[in-house]
Write a protein that holds these residues in place. Structure first.
Motif, PDB file in Angstrom:
ATOM      1  N   ASN A 112       0.856  -1.177   0.000  1.00 12.76           N
ATOM      2  CA  ASN A 112       0.000   0.000   0.000  1.00 12.76           C
ATOM      3  C   ASN A 112       0.897   1.234   0.000  1.00 12.76           C
ATOM      4  O   ASN A 112       2.121   1.120   0.152  1.00 12.76           O
ATOM      5  CB  ASN A 112      -0.991  -0.002   1.181  1.00 12.76           C
ATOM      6  CG  ASN A 112      -0.327  -0.183   2.532  1.00 12.76           C
ATOM      7  OD1 ASN A 112       0.729   0.391   2.809  1.00 12.76           O
ATOM      8  ND2 ASN A 112      -0.932  -0.988   3.407  1.00 12.76           N
ATOM      9  N   GLU A 235     -10.920  -3.924  -7.289  1.00 11.95           N
ATOM     10  CA  GLU A 235      -9.585  -4.514  -7.422  1.00 11.95           C
ATOM     11  C   GLU A 235      -8.505  -3.604  -6.827  1.00 11.95           C
ATOM     12  O   GLU A 235      -7.339  -3.997  -6.742  1.00 11.95           O
ATOM     13  CB  GLU A 235      -9.299  -4.779  -8.892  1.00 11.95           C
ATOM     14  CG  GLU A 235     -10.255  -5.788  -9.505  1.00 11.95           C
ATOM     15  CD  GLU A 235     -10.242  -5.765 -11.012  1.00 11.95           C
ATOM     16  OE1 GLU A 235      -9.735  -6.737 -11.605  1.00 11.95           O
ATOM     17  OE2 GLU A 235     -10.736  -4.779 -11.600  1.00 11.95           O
ATOM     18  N   LEU A 236      -8.893  -2.411  -6.422  1.00 10.54           N
ATOM     19  CA  LEU A 236      -8.015  -1.441  -5.766  1.00 10.54           C
ATOM     20  C   LEU A 236      -8.917  -0.470  -5.023  1.00 10.54           C
ATOM     21  O   LEU A 236      -9.973  -0.097  -5.515  1.00 10.54           O
ATOM     22  CB  LEU A 236      -7.171  -0.681  -6.803  1.00 10.54           C
ATOM     23  CG  LEU A 236      -6.354   0.514  -6.296  1.00 10.54           C
ATOM     24  CD1 LEU A 236      -5.175   0.046  -5.439  1.00 10.54           C
ATOM     25  CD2 LEU A 236      -5.854   1.370  -7.470  1.00 10.54           C
ATOM     26  N   ILE A 237      -8.475  -0.056  -3.818  1.00 12.07           N
ATOM     27  CA  ILE A 237      -9.161   0.999  -3.079  1.00 12.07           C
ATOM     28  C   ILE A 237      -8.249   2.217  -3.007  1.00 12.07           C
ATOM     29  O   ILE A 237      -7.095   2.120  -2.574  1.00 12.07           O
ATOM     30  CB  ILE A 237      -9.553   0.537  -1.661  1.00 12.07           C
ATOM     31  CG1 ILE A 237     -10.578  -0.603  -1.731  1.00 12.07           C
ATOM     32  CG2 ILE A 237     -10.117   1.702  -0.848  1.00 12.07           C
ATOM     33  CD1 ILE A 237     -10.930  -1.204  -0.388  1.00 12.07           C
ATOM     34  N   CYS A 269      -8.528  -1.132   5.211  1.00  8.75           N
ATOM     35  CA  CYS A 269      -7.456  -2.088   4.925  1.00  8.75           C
ATOM     36  C   CYS A 269      -7.950  -3.522   5.079  1.00  8.75           C
ATOM     37  O   CYS A 269      -7.568  -4.407   4.289  1.00  8.75           O
ATOM     38  CB  CYS A 269      -6.263  -1.831   5.838  1.00  8.75           C
ATOM     39  SG  CYS A 269      -5.320  -0.345   5.409  1.00  8.75           S
ATOM     40  N   ALA A 272      -9.863  -4.255   2.044  1.00  7.53           N
ATOM     41  CA  ALA A 272      -8.942  -4.461   0.924  1.00  7.53           C
ATOM     42  C   ALA A 272      -8.318  -5.850   0.979  1.00  7.53           C
ATOM     43  O   ALA A 272      -8.144  -6.504  -0.060  1.00  7.53           O
ATOM     44  CB  ALA A 272      -7.852  -3.383   0.936  1.00  7.53           C
ATOM     45  N   ASP A 273      -7.981  -6.317   2.185  1.00  9.13           N
ATOM     46  CA  ASP A 273      -7.464  -7.684   2.310  1.00  9.13           C
ATOM     47  C   ASP A 273      -8.495  -8.702   1.821  1.00  9.13           C
ATOM     48  O   ASP A 273      -8.160  -9.680   1.143  1.00  9.13           O
ATOM     49  CB  ASP A 273      -7.105  -7.987   3.769  1.00  9.13           C
ATOM     50  CG  ASP A 273      -5.780  -7.386   4.188  1.00  9.13           C
ATOM     51  OD1 ASP A 273      -4.972  -7.075   3.293  1.00  9.13           O
ATOM     52  OD2 ASP A 273      -5.563  -7.221   5.395  1.00  9.13           O
ATOM     53  N   CYS A 276      -9.325  -7.240  -2.414  1.00  2.05           N
ATOM     54  CA  CYS A 276      -8.383  -6.887  -3.494  1.00  2.05           C
ATOM     55  C   CYS A 276      -6.924  -7.023  -3.071  1.00  2.05           C
ATOM     56  O   CYS A 276      -6.109  -6.144  -3.359  1.00  2.05           O
ATOM     57  CB  CYS A 276      -8.665  -5.487  -4.027  1.00  2.05           C
ATOM     58  SG  CYS A 276      -8.717  -4.158  -2.801  1.00  2.05           S
ATOM     59  N   ARG A 279      -4.704  -4.128  -1.578  1.00  3.21           N
ATOM     60  CA  ARG A 279      -4.164  -3.025  -2.376  1.00  3.21           C
ATOM     61  C   ARG A 279      -4.895  -1.712  -2.076  1.00  3.21           C
ATOM     62  O   ARG A 279      -6.069  -1.556  -2.395  1.00  3.21           O
ATOM     63  CB  ARG A 279      -4.241  -3.371  -3.861  1.00  3.21           C
ATOM     64  CG  ARG A 279      -3.438  -4.632  -4.169  1.00  3.21           C
ATOM     65  CD  ARG A 279      -3.246  -4.900  -5.639  1.00  3.21           C
ATOM     66  NE  ARG A 279      -4.484  -5.166  -6.349  1.00  3.21           N
ATOM     67  CZ  ARG A 279      -4.528  -5.747  -7.559  1.00  3.21           C
ATOM     68  NH1 ARG A 279      -3.392  -6.123  -8.165  1.00  3.21           N
ATOM     69  NH2 ARG A 279      -5.687  -5.954  -8.151  1.00  3.21           N
ATOM     70  N   VAL A 280      -4.169  -0.801  -1.456  1.00  2.08           N
ATOM     71  CA  VAL A 280      -4.700   0.501  -1.046  1.00  2.08           C
ATOM     72  C   VAL A 280      -3.716   1.589  -1.454  1.00  2.08           C
ATOM     73  O   VAL A 280      -2.516   1.478  -1.204  1.00  2.08           O
ATOM     74  CB  VAL A 280      -4.937   0.574   0.478  1.00  2.08           C
ATOM     75  CG1 VAL A 280      -5.323   1.990   0.912  1.00  2.08           C
ATOM     76  CG2 VAL A 280      -6.012  -0.420   0.907  1.00  2.08           C
TER      77      VAL A 280
END
Length: 309
Positions: A112, A235-237, A269, A272-273, A276, A279-280
């Motif tokens: 990240n 797929e991304l934040i 987070c 995101a785990d 995706c 991915r942050v």
């Protein structure tokens, strides 16, 4: 790969505003000082290319900004937004930091990343600089991930106390994105009501009443924001990380504490785990009390670091 990337550049200190202006050089100086002891992958922000900016802003707008840049002194673009000779270099570094952060996270160089840059970006509309902002860094990060890296879905979460009208304008017609934005209502810029949902139902605005605090924010995110994120499966934040919802901020009337910024970061987070691969990408927006900004941004980055291990 295991360290959070901190992306910044000294050019961001050369965007000078008039004495007494809340978006001042000291903001970034204090924030970077607070992050000095942390074990981060420190990366120099590149200068964004014109082609990067043209993903979200038209060429005529970029030309207008270059014409407006003063050779000396300071020039008002509107009542709130000022340029000095170093302002465009700072803005290009901020945009470049957003692009580099996406490249690092999607390329496996960092789990990240946090772009510690100024001027902020989320008020810059497609053809209008406003609210201290020139380029829409969060929207650019999303579009770069979609168009350059080939992702299909990118979520942007904006917890700045002011509505990210620029990000909303730039992503309104982009069905591959989900923008979730919480903000104090009423407050500048006067947008961000729940009925503003985007051309493809791709925008979720969460108005928060003046005087409300972390409890109300947490309930709203748990009941509204997090279910929408899970349903979208990004797929991304990308995070627009403004720290002006803190109770000590002079420009608004929410009552968040440092722990609330830590909580929302940790929760994003965790999502995101789940969704995706962790991915942050986060980019700095507002925060105008120097102590509150420094402490809150440090808590934000520490949660990114915890998620990176």
């Amino acid at each position: 790969m295991t360290k959070t990337a901190l992306i910044t550049h000294a050019d961001c200190l050369n965007h000078v505003t008039p004495d007494g202006h809340p978006e001042r050089v000291a903001r970034l100086e204090h924030l970077l000082h607070a992050l000095e002891p942390l074990d981060l992958n420190r990366v120099t922000a590149p200068m964004a290319a014109d082609d990067d900016i043209l993903r979200i802003h038209p060429a005529a707008y970029l030309a207008d900004l270059r014409r407006a840049l003063p050779a000396t002194g300071e020039r008002a673009i509107d009542a709130d937004t000022w340029m000095s000779p170093g302002s465009l270099d700072a803005a290009f570094r901020g945009a470049g930091a957003a692009v580099r952060a996406v490249d690092m996270v999607l390329g496996g160089e960092a789990p990240n990343a946090f772009a510690a840059v100024r001027p902020p970006g989320h008020h810059a509309e497609k053809e209008t600089a406003m609210g201290f902002c020139f380029f829409g860094n969060a929207a650019l990060a999303a579009r770069h991930a979609l168009d350059h890296h080939g992702l299909n879905r990118v979520a942007v979460v904006d917890f700045d106390v002011h509505h990210g009208n620029g990000t909303q304008d730039l992503l309104w017609n982009e069905p591959r994105t989900l923008l979730i934005s919480s903000q104090q209502i009423p407050l500048f810029p006067g947008t961000g009501n729940a009925n503003e949902t985007g051309a493809f139902d791709n925008i979720l605005n969460i108005p928060l009443p003046p005087g409300s605090g972390g409890r109300e924010m947490r309930e709203a995110y748990k009941s509204l924001a997090f279910p929408r994120l899970r349903a979208f499966e990004p797929e991304l934040i990308v995070i627009s990380a403004g720290f002006d919802a803190h109770r000590d901020d002079p420009l608004a009337n929410l009552n968040w504490e440092v722990e609330d910024f830590a909580w929302i970061t940790a929760e994003l987070c965790r999502l995101a785990d789940e969704l995706c691969q962790g991915r942050v990408v986060s980019t700095l927006e507002g925060g105008y009390d120097l102590n509150a900004l420094s402490a809150s941004a440090r808590a934000h980055v520490q949660e990114l670091m915890k998620a990176a291990t």
